[in-house]
Every structure is written in structure tokens, then in C-alpha cells.
Enzyme design. Structure first.
Site, mmCIF file in Angstrom:
data_model
loop_
_atom_site.group_PDB
_atom_site.id
_atom_site.type_symbol
_atom_site.label_atom_id
_atom_site.label_comp_id
_atom_site.label_asym_id
_atom_site.label_seq_id
_atom_site.Cartn_x
_atom_site.Cartn_y
_atom_site.Cartn_z
ATOM 1 N N PRO A 292 43.672 32.485 51.762
ATOM 2 C CA PRO A 292 43.561 33.916 52.074
ATOM 3 C C PRO A 292 43.798 34.785 50.851
ATOM 4 C CG PRO A 292 45.094 32.836 53.572
ATOM 5 C CD PRO A 292 44.696 31.821 52.556
ATOM 6 N N ARG A 293 43.320 36.016 50.941
ATOM 7 C CA ARG A 293 43.368 36.911 49.787
ATOM 8 C C ARG A 293 44.781 37.127 49.253
ATOM 9 N NH1 ARG A 293 38.304 39.957 49.257
ATOM 10 N NH2 ARG A 293 37.072 39.396 51.053
ATOM 11 N N PHE A 294 45.783 37.190 50.138
ATOM 12 C CA PHE A 294 47.122 37.473 49.625
ATOM 13 C C PHE A 294 47.664 36.292 48.817
ATOM 14 C CE2 PHE A 294 47.888 35.829 53.892
ATOM 15 C CZ PHE A 294 48.947 34.957 53.735
ATOM 16 N N ALA A 297 46.044 36.565 45.504
ATOM 17 C CA ALA A 297 46.593 37.663 44.697
ATOM 18 C C ALA A 297 47.951 37.293 44.122
ATOM 19 C CB ALA A 297 46.718 38.924 45.548
#
Ligand SMILES: Cc1cc2nc3c(=O)[nH]c(=O)nc-3n(C[C@H](O)[C@H](O)[C@H](O)COP(=O)(O)OP(=O)(O)OC[C@H]3O[C@@H](n4cnc5c(N)ncnc54)[C@H](O)[C@@H]3O)c2cc1C
Length: 579
Positions: A292-294, A297
Site C-alpha cells: 500500500p501507498r503508506f 511512503a
């Protein structure tokens, strides 16, 4: 000394306007809302109030090279919900709102193409996929196309006016006040229904590009979106959700440009200082390259902490044709990135591009932060609707989803206006006191001649948030004591607002931008305090509660109580509607 420097509330010219549907923010969602409202009822007066200029405002100002959400053949709205849920680590998200957004998602994108947006096609004539849900576009003129359509539908556009506060009559929103950012005039707009579409909040935290020089707006998100839409709602007691689900992203270091273009568009993996593929080597248990994006990041920051920095996207395997295409993509969205590489003399086929985490933002089009809304996009305050990045509950909306929410808000607002029996009353005393509040920094300058500049207060706030509320220089980590410290010092800054000075209209706007950021920051810190767990590492990391607590798989919501002056924080359950 300019004449503007002497502006005092009693000398300021007032402009009074009346409309059926007022849209605050003529960005992506606001433009779609305006067009839809006119389509539903061409007799309604539809007015857009825009702080910048509709032709090139908001997130789409420079353009984009991809639309991150489009339901491709073989996929369903429910699939979109499942994907979105995975992207936020299992929730919470408003699945009901995601489903209604998905109903209009493809329609908006396909219409945009009819209006002139070039969407790239594959050999079968289908939209060219860039990832599972993304499609590739030539988006440099997408905002101009939208603005032309708004004019074609005879919507009224008032550029260069920044909304400052809602006007409320017996608990419902009946209009808004605004500051003319060029002419310094005070605007009073009375409206049947109001749609807020002002985007998210940038500049709450110190960016890593801000080192005391003039590039303090060298950030990822649109610097004009400072959270005024949230702040206006907070001040009148509108319910907000999920502020603690901040958006932080991997960005090109020292430039803050997007990297999905490279990593998703050209399959360039993120690598660490040792040359290891970060996601495959250290985060395979969390999904590897498909994490997932988090997680994506947070990964570069964790690499730095683990002693494996710096971090890069490995562009060294790219062909010269791919590099040419990549640069063209950047010329759509972030043209200065091409200049940045040229200025460094960097050949990216020999030297990878360094990446780093961005400063955190509140952006309801990416995460779930924003107004708590119903399916018709009405907020908890009658007469007020919200859409796009300013609306909460629906992460991963991106361009198409924000546009779809504009359509939904218009449908809701048109219905609301049709049912109105009276348009409410505008209290002259409320207008007068708002006018005094708006021009106070100019009065302070004219009468005292000394005080705190907006830039000084912005620096103080950004540094406070960065150091105590989990900014990028703290690798996104925070804890109870640091958050309490942040709250205490936000309160001190709020008390110092009366010393803000503005010597011209530009600085007056800047003063209100920092005042609004203070309001948003305060609510954000309350949310971060409440979520005593780590649910989305990076987006929300509590060093004192490093694990996820399943009891907190619910929404953290808040409401400012105008009577007590307290921000009340509470939870709402996460309701799964898709298996
Ligand atoms: C750099 C960047 C890259 C992105 N890349 C992609 C991508 O590749 N694909 C994708 O799908 N999505 C992408 N997104 C996300 C997407 O662009 C946004 O989620 C979406 O466009 C937001 O639409 P919006 O209408 O809510 O906000 P905006 O389009 O930002 O509109 C908000 C408007 O409100 C105005 N405004 C603000 N305050 C006031 C005020 N007080 N009074 C009056 N007007 C005000 C602003 O000037 C602006 O015009 C990206 C975003 C950014 C910033």
C-alpha cells in the site's frame, strides 16, 4: 507606502452578491460541480469563487500525466472499494461513499475526453493502463479544458477572491465572506446552497526543501490550498474525520516532484544505499512492490533510520526512449523537474534519482481526511456540501473521484435549493465582525507599525509541527508528550494572532493562510493524540504505541464546540458494505 497599506475596515469597499448555488474553489471538483448544477437546472445561478484563476488553479494547474482511478473493463465498483481498503491497510474508509463516487467516476473521465482531454490508448483502442487502476493521459491542458466548459455552461466565475468564513443563520450556511486578493475588497455572498471544494491543506509542516530560503513553497501539494475550507468548517462546528490519516509520499529529493511517474509508469524500483530493492528485500511481508501507498511512503524513511540510506528510484535500466517519454510526462505535471535534472547535468540512465519522504499534508482525495459527509455530499451543517480533497471518508479518489464527488455535491445542492422555503438572513453584525477580523493585521500595521509577520508565524508553526507532531525531519514519528507540547504551543501561537501584521493585501492573505493553518493543525494534533496506536506507519506513527490496535479500526472524528471553545474528539464505527 502604498494606499493598500492604510486599509482599515471602515474604508474597505464591500461587494455584495447573491446566487443560488455557490461553489468555493474552482478547481477540479468545483468545476464539475458547477457544470452538473447547470445541467440539472439551467435557470439556477451558479457562482464559483476562486482564490486564484480558474484557468490554472488547484492541483491540476500544471496538468497531470495519469488519472489514478478509472474502472477498467472487467472490474467493478466493489473491486474499487476492495483495492481502496487495501491501500489504507484494511480501513477504516467510508465504503458507502466510495461506491457512490464510483458510480460517476468513469462518466467524468469519459466526458473530459469528449471535451478535449487527450487520453492515451493501447493497441485495442482502450485507455492505456499505467497501473491496476491508473490510465495515462496528456494532461497539460486539462484544467483549461475544464474552465472553458464552465464558461460554456454560463456559470459565474469570480477569480482572485479567497473565501474567509461561512455566514450562518440559525445553524445553516447561507453564504460566505471573502477577501479580494488583488483589489483588497470585502465580498459578501449570499447563497441558497454552498459547496466547498477548496482542496486539502499544504504548509502545515516544514518541508525538507524549506531551509530558510525563498523556496518555502517548493512543496508537493498546491501551495494555495492551505486548509481554509477545513478551517471555515471547523469554526462553525462542522464534523471532521480522519485528520490523523495524513498523506506523506515518496518524492524526488531536493525537488519534491512526484515519483509514481517513474516507479509505476516505468517500473523503476526503489533502492537503498546498498543497492538493494527496498520493497522486495525488506517489505515483502507487507506486499513488496505492491505494498500500500503508506508503506511505500514510509519505506525510504525507515531505510535511512536503519542505516541503509540514501534511497533512490533506479532509473539506470531505462532506455533513451523511455527517458524521453519520462521527461515528456514530467513536462505535463512538473516541468521544472526536467530543468532540475538539466541544471545538475544528471543523466538518469547512469545515476539514479534520489528520493525521500515528503512533508505531511491533509488531503481527502488521497487519504480519508476532511468533512464528515453523507452520500449526497451534504456535511453536518445544513446548506453546506463538500467534495474533492476537502471532503473526508473516501481515500484514493484522486482526479476522477474528486470530479465525481463534484457531480454528487451538485445533485445534492440542487435538490436542497429546490426544497428551500426561504434563503435565510445575513446578520449585518456578523458581517461587520468578520470584516474586522479579516483586516485586523492591516490595522495592527497601520496603528502599531510592528508585530509578527505571517512568514515568521508560518515558520514557527511549520517547525513546531515538524518536530513535535511527526514531520519528515522526525521520520514521521511522534508520541503523546510531543503532541501535548505541540498543542500547548499552537495555543500560544493562536494567542499571538492579534500581533500579526500585514502591510499590503498579499500579506493580509498570507496572514489568514497561517491563521487557517493554525486551526487545521490544532485539530490534526487532537486526532493524532486520540489514535493511540500505529495504523498507517508514516502517515500516522505513534512511537509510544508502535502496534496496530484492532479496537481502533474506527473513524476518529472531531467537532469544535463554538460555545465552549473545545475540540471534542470521538469515534464512529467503520461499516463494511463490501465483502
Ligand atoms: C502534484 C500533484 C500530483 C498529482 N498527481 C495525480 C495523478 O497523477 N493522478 C491523479 O489521479 N491524481 C493526482 N493528484 C491528485 C488530484 O489532482 C487531486 O486529488 C484532485 O485534483 C483535487 O481536486 P479538488 O478540486 O479537490 O482540489 P483542487 O483542484 O486543488 O481545487 C481546489 C481549488 O480551491 C481553490 N481555493 C483554495 N482555497 C480557497 C479559498 N479560500 N477561496 C476560494 N478558492 C480557494 C484553489 O485555488 C483551487 O482552485 C495529484 C495532486 C497533486 C497536488
Amino acid at each position: 507606502m502604498s494606499e493598500k497599506r492604510l486599509l482599515k475596515p471602515e474604508a474597505v469597499q464591500e461587494v455584495h452578491l447573491e446566487t443560488d448555488i455557490l461553489i468555493i474553489g474552482a478547481g477540479n471538483a468545483g468545476c464539475f460541480a458547477a457544470i452538473e448544477a447547470k445541467r440539472l437546472n439551467p435557470n439556477l445561478k451558479v457562482t464559483l469563487l476562486e482564490k486564484a484563476h480558474i484557468d490554472r488553479s488547484g492541483c491540476l494547474a500544471a496538468g497531470m500525466d495519469a488519472l489514478n482511478t478509472y474502472i477498467k473493463k472487467g472490474k467493478t465498483r466493489e473491486d474499487l472499494v476492495r483495492w481502496s481498503r487495501d491501500q489504507v491497510g484494511g480501513g477504516p474508509l467510508r465504503e458507502d461513499l466510495t461506491l457512490s463516487m464510483a458510480e460517476y467516476l468513469n462518466r467524468c473521465i469519459e466526458e473530459w475526453e469528449e471535451w478535449g482531454l487527450p487520453i492515451k490508448k493501447d493497441e485495442n483502442g482502450e485507455y492505456l493502463a499505467r497501473g491496476k487502476w491508473d490510465i495515462a493521459i496528456h494532461g497539460e491542458s486539462m484544467k483549461v479544458i475544464l474552465a472553458e466548459k464552465v464558461r460554456e455552461y454560463n456559470c459565474e466565475v469570480i477569480n482572485k477572491v479567497a473565501a474567509t468564513s461561512y455566514l450562518v443563520d440559525e445553524g445553516r450556511v447561507v453564504g460566505v465572506t471573502g477577501l479580494g486578493v488583488k483589489d483588497g475588497k470585502f465580498y459578501v455572498v449570499r447563497a441558497g446552497a454552498t459547496i466547498v471544494a477548496t482542496g486539502g491543506a499544504a504548509g502545515l509542516y516544514k518541508p525538507y526543501t524549506n531551509d530558510g530560503n525563498d523556496c518555502h513553497h517548493q512543496i508537493w501539494y498546491s501551495p494555495f490550498n492551505v486548509g481554509t475550507g477545513y478551517a471555515m468548517g471547523i469554526r462553525i462546528g462542522a464534523e471532521m474525520t480522519s485528520f490523523e490519516m495524513r498523506w506523506c509520499a515518496v518524492r524526488t529529493k531536493d525537488f519534491n516532484g512526484p515519483i509514481d511517474t517513474i516507479s509505476v509508469g516505468y517500473n523503476a524500483a526503489m533502492i537503498n544505499g546498498r543497492g538493494e530493492k527496498i520493497l522486495q528485500t525488506h517489505y515483502s511481508h507487507l506486499g513488496g512492490e505492491a505494498a500500500p501507498r503508506f508503506i511505500r511512503a514510509n519505506a525510504p524513511m525507515d531505510e535511512w533510520l536503519a542505516g541503509r540510506g540514501p534511497t533512490y528510484v533506479d532509473t539506470t535500466g531505462m532506455t533513451p526512449e523511455q527517458v524521453k517519454d519520462l521527461k515528456e510526462d514530467y513536462l505535463n505535471e512538473r516541468p521544472t523537474f526536467v530543468q532540475f535534472l538539466a541544471a545538475r547535468g544528471q543523466d538518469i540512465t547512469r545515476e539514479p534519482i534520489e528520493v525521500y519522504g515528503s512533508d505531511p499534508y491533509i488531503v481527502g482525495g488521497h487519504t480519508a481526511s476532511g468533512y464528515w459527509i453523507n452520500n449526497d455530499r451534504s456535511t453536518t451543517v445544513p446548506g453546506l456540501f463538500a467534495c474533492g480533497d476537502v471532503a473526508g471518508g473516501v481515500p484514493n479518489k484522486f482526479v476522477g473521484g474528486c470530479a465525481a464527488e463534484g457531480v454528487l455535491a451538485a445533485i445534492g445542492a440542487v435538490q436542497y435549493v429546490a426544497g428551500l422555503t426561504d434563503r435565510g438572513h445575513i446578520d449585518p453584525e456578523a458581517v461587520k465582525s468578520e470584516k474586522e477580523r479579516v483586516y485586523a493585521p492591516m490595522v495592527q500595521m497601520a496603528e502599531v507599525g510592528d508585530g509578527i509577520t505571517p512568514r515568521e508565524m508560518e515558520e514557527r508553526l511549520q517547525r513546531l509541527m515538524d518536530e513535535y507532531a511527526g514531520g519528515v525531519h522526525q521520520f514521521y514519528r511522534t508520541d503523546h508528550h510531543r503532541l501535548e507540547y505541540a498543542l500547548k504551543h499552537i495555543k500560544i501561537l493562536q494567542e499571538q494572532v492579534r500581533y500579526l501584521i500585514a502591510e499590503d493585501v498579499f500579506n493580509l492573505l498570507a496572514a489568514h493562510e497561517v491563521i487557517d493553518r493554525l486551526t487545521v493543525a490544532e485539530v490534526l494534533v487532537h486526532h493524532l493524540l486520540y489514535r493511540a496506536e500505529t495504523r498507517w506507519p508514516g502517515w500516522q506513527t505513534r512511537a509510544d504505541f508502535p502496534e496496530k490496535d484492532e479496537k481502533l479500526n474506527c473513524f476518529v472524528n472531531s467537532r469544535f464546540n463554538p460555545e465552549t471553545g473545545a475540540i471534542e474528539v470521538f469515534t464512529r464505527p467503520y461499516e463494511k458494505v463490501v465483502d
